[in-house]
Design a protein around this motif. Sequence first.
Motif, mmCIF file in Angstrom:
data_model
loop_
_atom_site.group_PDB
_atom_site.id
_atom_site.type_symbol
_atom_site.label_atom_id
_atom_site.label_comp_id
_atom_site.label_asym_id
_atom_site.label_seq_id
_atom_site.Cartn_x
_atom_site.Cartn_y
_atom_site.Cartn_z
ATOM 1 N N LEU A 82 0.859 -1.176 0.000
ATOM 2 C CA LEU A 82 0.000 0.000 0.000
ATOM 3 C C LEU A 82 0.894 1.224 0.000
ATOM 4 O O LEU A 82 1.762 1.356 0.859
ATOM 5 C CB LEU A 82 -0.895 0.007 1.244
ATOM 6 C CG LEU A 82 -1.686 1.286 1.516
ATOM 7 C CD1 LEU A 82 -2.673 1.570 0.382
ATOM 8 C CD2 LEU A 82 -2.416 1.182 2.846
ATOM 9 N N VAL A 83 0.686 2.119 -0.971
ATOM 10 C CA VAL A 83 1.460 3.360 -1.051
ATOM 11 C C VAL A 83 0.483 4.523 -0.939
ATOM 12 O O VAL A 83 -0.404 4.687 -1.777
ATOM 13 C CB VAL A 83 2.271 3.449 -2.366
ATOM 14 C CG1 VAL A 83 3.034 4.759 -2.430
ATOM 15 C CG2 VAL A 83 3.217 2.262 -2.503
ATOM 16 N N LEU A 84 0.668 5.304 0.121
ATOM 17 C CA LEU A 84 -0.196 6.463 0.378
ATOM 18 C C LEU A 84 0.448 7.733 -0.170
ATOM 19 O O LEU A 84 1.668 7.890 -0.091
ATOM 20 C CB LEU A 84 -0.421 6.609 1.881
ATOM 21 C CG LEU A 84 -1.131 5.440 2.562
ATOM 22 C CD1 LEU A 84 -1.055 5.580 4.070
ATOM 23 C CD2 LEU A 84 -2.571 5.366 2.094
ATOM 24 N N PRO A 85 -0.355 8.661 -0.691
ATOM 25 C CA PRO A 85 0.197 9.904 -1.235
ATOM 26 C C PRO A 85 0.698 10.830 -0.121
ATOM 27 O O PRO A 85 0.187 10.812 1.003
ATOM 28 C CB PRO A 85 -0.986 10.528 -1.973
ATOM 29 C CG PRO A 85 -2.194 9.958 -1.315
ATOM 30 C CD PRO A 85 -1.811 8.592 -0.839
ATOM 31 N N ASN A 86 1.673 11.652 -0.445
ATOM 32 C CA ASN A 86 2.282 12.558 0.536
ATOM 33 C C ASN A 86 1.361 13.676 0.996
ATOM 34 O O ASN A 86 1.623 14.306 2.012
ATOM 35 C CB ASN A 86 3.577 13.150 -0.016
ATOM 36 C CG ASN A 86 4.677 12.125 -0.044
ATOM 37 O OD1 ASN A 86 4.813 11.322 0.873
ATOM 38 N ND2 ASN A 86 5.462 12.125 -1.113
#
Length: 156
Positions: A46-50
Amino acid sequence: MNMHLQIANFAFYICASFVGDLIIPEDVDSIGISAFCNCRSFDGKLVLPNKIKAIKTDTFCNCSKLSNSLEFPSSVSTIELRAFYSCCSLTGSLKIPSDVEIIDPSTFANCYGFTSLELHENLGCIQNDAFYNCYGFEGNLIIPRTVTLIGKTAFY
């Protein structure tokens, strides 16, 4: 141009056909309630936006195959009720972002793949069942002096 992209409440609710990584684009600054709840087939990272500031209620609830470590952007200040409930394949060290003051009920309940937990000095409250059934934690747990409440069965 500053774009504000949102993922609506229940946008991908029970989308069982997606597999692999769940990478949310950097332009997304808001993810709605239950947006990815019960998406049980995502089996990658899972990659969350900054830009994201809040992980809403049930956002990733029951995404039980999401794997790898969970890394929060420094912008995250709120992690709501059951946001990661039963994300049991997430692994590694769980580091709560430094701007999070309250860990809501059942936020990480049944996330037993994590091996360590790092809490920050800004944290004031760990609510009921916050880490319920997270039996994978090992090593030291340091409760910051700023914590004024640890709820019922928070670490049961």
